[in-house]
Design a protein around this motif. Structure first.
Motif: not given
Length: 256
Positions: A97-104, A138-140, A146-152, A179-189
Motif C-alpha cells: 500500500v505504501a509503495a503504491r502511494h509512493a509511486l503515485s 525499486y521506486l526509481a 532520479a535516485l539521489v543519495p543524501v548523507a548527514h 550525484e544522482p545515481l543513473v541506472p545502468r542497462p539491465g540493472e535491477d533493484a
C-alpha cells in the motif's frame, strides 16, 4: 495555499535550529533536481534527521514526502501533522500500500524520501549492505525518477535512540547531497541498491573525515563511531540492539 501545514512546520524547524544554534552546513544541494520526480535516499541516525534532509530539498524549492512508519501516523499530534504534509505511512504488514502511494507521488513529479536502513542506526555509520532495503531503487527504476543519495552527520547528537538528547548550543551538523545515481542497462533493484549503499557509506565517511567538531577523547564520546575509536556500539552490537528493540515493539503491539 497548498502545503500550508508543511510550510508552517518548516518555519518551526528553522526556528528550532536557531534556538539550538545548530551549525548546519549543506553541501551539494544543487545536485538535487529542481523539478521532476526524485527519490531521496538518506542514512538514518536520529529522530529528527528528516529536518536536515528536508532542508537540503527546500534549498531547491522542493518538499519531500517522507515514507515513515505507521506508528508516527497513529499518534494524535504527529499523525495530524504527517497527514497534513502528505507524508506516506508504511505499515510493515501492508508494505504494498505504501509503495503504491509512493509511486503515485513520483508520477505526479514529487520528491519521495526514504531511509533504506529502515530504522535508526545505533552505530552512527551506514548499516551493512545486507541490512539495507531495496525500496528506493525499486521506486526509481519503476518511475524513472532520479535516485539521489543524501548523507548527514551530527544531528544524532541532538536527539536519537536510547534516550540520547542534548540542548547544547552550537552542535555542527553536516549534510551532503550526492550525484544522482543513473541506472545502468539491465540493472535491477538489488544491484542499484548496492551502489546506493556504497555511495552512502563513502559520503558518511567523508563527513566524518571533515567533521569540524571531532571529540577530544573519542573513547568517551557515545556519539562517535566505534570504527574510529568512539564509544558508539560497533556494527554487530548495534544490529543486536536493533533486533531487541524490534522484538520489544512487536511484543508491545500484540500485548505480550
Amino acid at each position: 495555499m497548498r502545503d500550508l501545514t508543511y510550510r508552517l512546520v518548516i518555519a518551526v524547524c528553522r526556528a528550532l535550529f536557531r534556538v539550538l544554534g545548530l551549525r548546519i552546513d549543506v553541501r551539494g544541494a544543487e545536485r538535487l533536481p529542481a523539478s521532476g520526480p526524485v527519490v531521496v535516499a538518506a542514512n538514518h541516525s536520529s529522530f529528527i534527521d528528516f529536518m536536515v534532509v528536508g532542508l537540503a530539498a527546500t534549498m531547491r524549492g522542493r518538499l519531500v514526502r517522507f515514507m515513515a512508519k505507521q506508528s508516527v501516523f497513529d499518534a494524535p499530534v504527529s499523525g495530524q501533522l504527517m497527514r497534513g504534509m502528505h507524508h506516506i505511512a508504511v505499515d510493515r504488514a501492508h508494505g504494498a500500500v505504501a509503495a503504491r502511494h509512493a509511486l503515485s507521488a513520483l508520477r505526479r513529479g514529487e520528491v519521495v524520501g526514504i531511509y533504506p536502513e529502515a530504522t535508526i542506526g545505533r552505530a552512527f555509520v551506514v548499516k551493512d549492505r545486507a541490512d539495507v532495503r531495496r525500496g528506493a531503487a525499486y521506486l526509481a527504476l519503476a518511475t524513472g525518477a532520479a535516485l539521489v543519495p543524501v548523507a548527514h552527520w551530527g544531528v544524532h547528537r541532538v536527539f536519537t535512540v536510547g534516550g540520547r538528547w542534548s540542548l547544547h548550543r552550537g552542535t555542527a551538523v553536516t549534510v551532503l547531497v550526492g550525484e544522482p545515481l543513473v541506472p545502468r542497462p539491465g540493472e535491477d533493484a538489488e544491484a542499484l541498491t548496492d551502489r546506493l549503499h556504497d555511495a552512502l557509506v563513502e559520503m558518511v565517511e567523508h563527513l566524518l573525515d571533515t567533521y569540524p567538531q571531532p571529540p577530544a577523547e573519542p573513547a568517551t564520546a557515545w556519539w562517535w563511531p566505534a570504527s574510529r575509536g568512539g564509544a558508539a556500539p560497533a556494527t554487530h552490537e548495534a544490529r543486536l540492539l536493533d533486533e531487541e528493540a524490534r522484538l520489544r515493539a512487536d511484543a508491545g503491539r500484540t500485548g505480550r
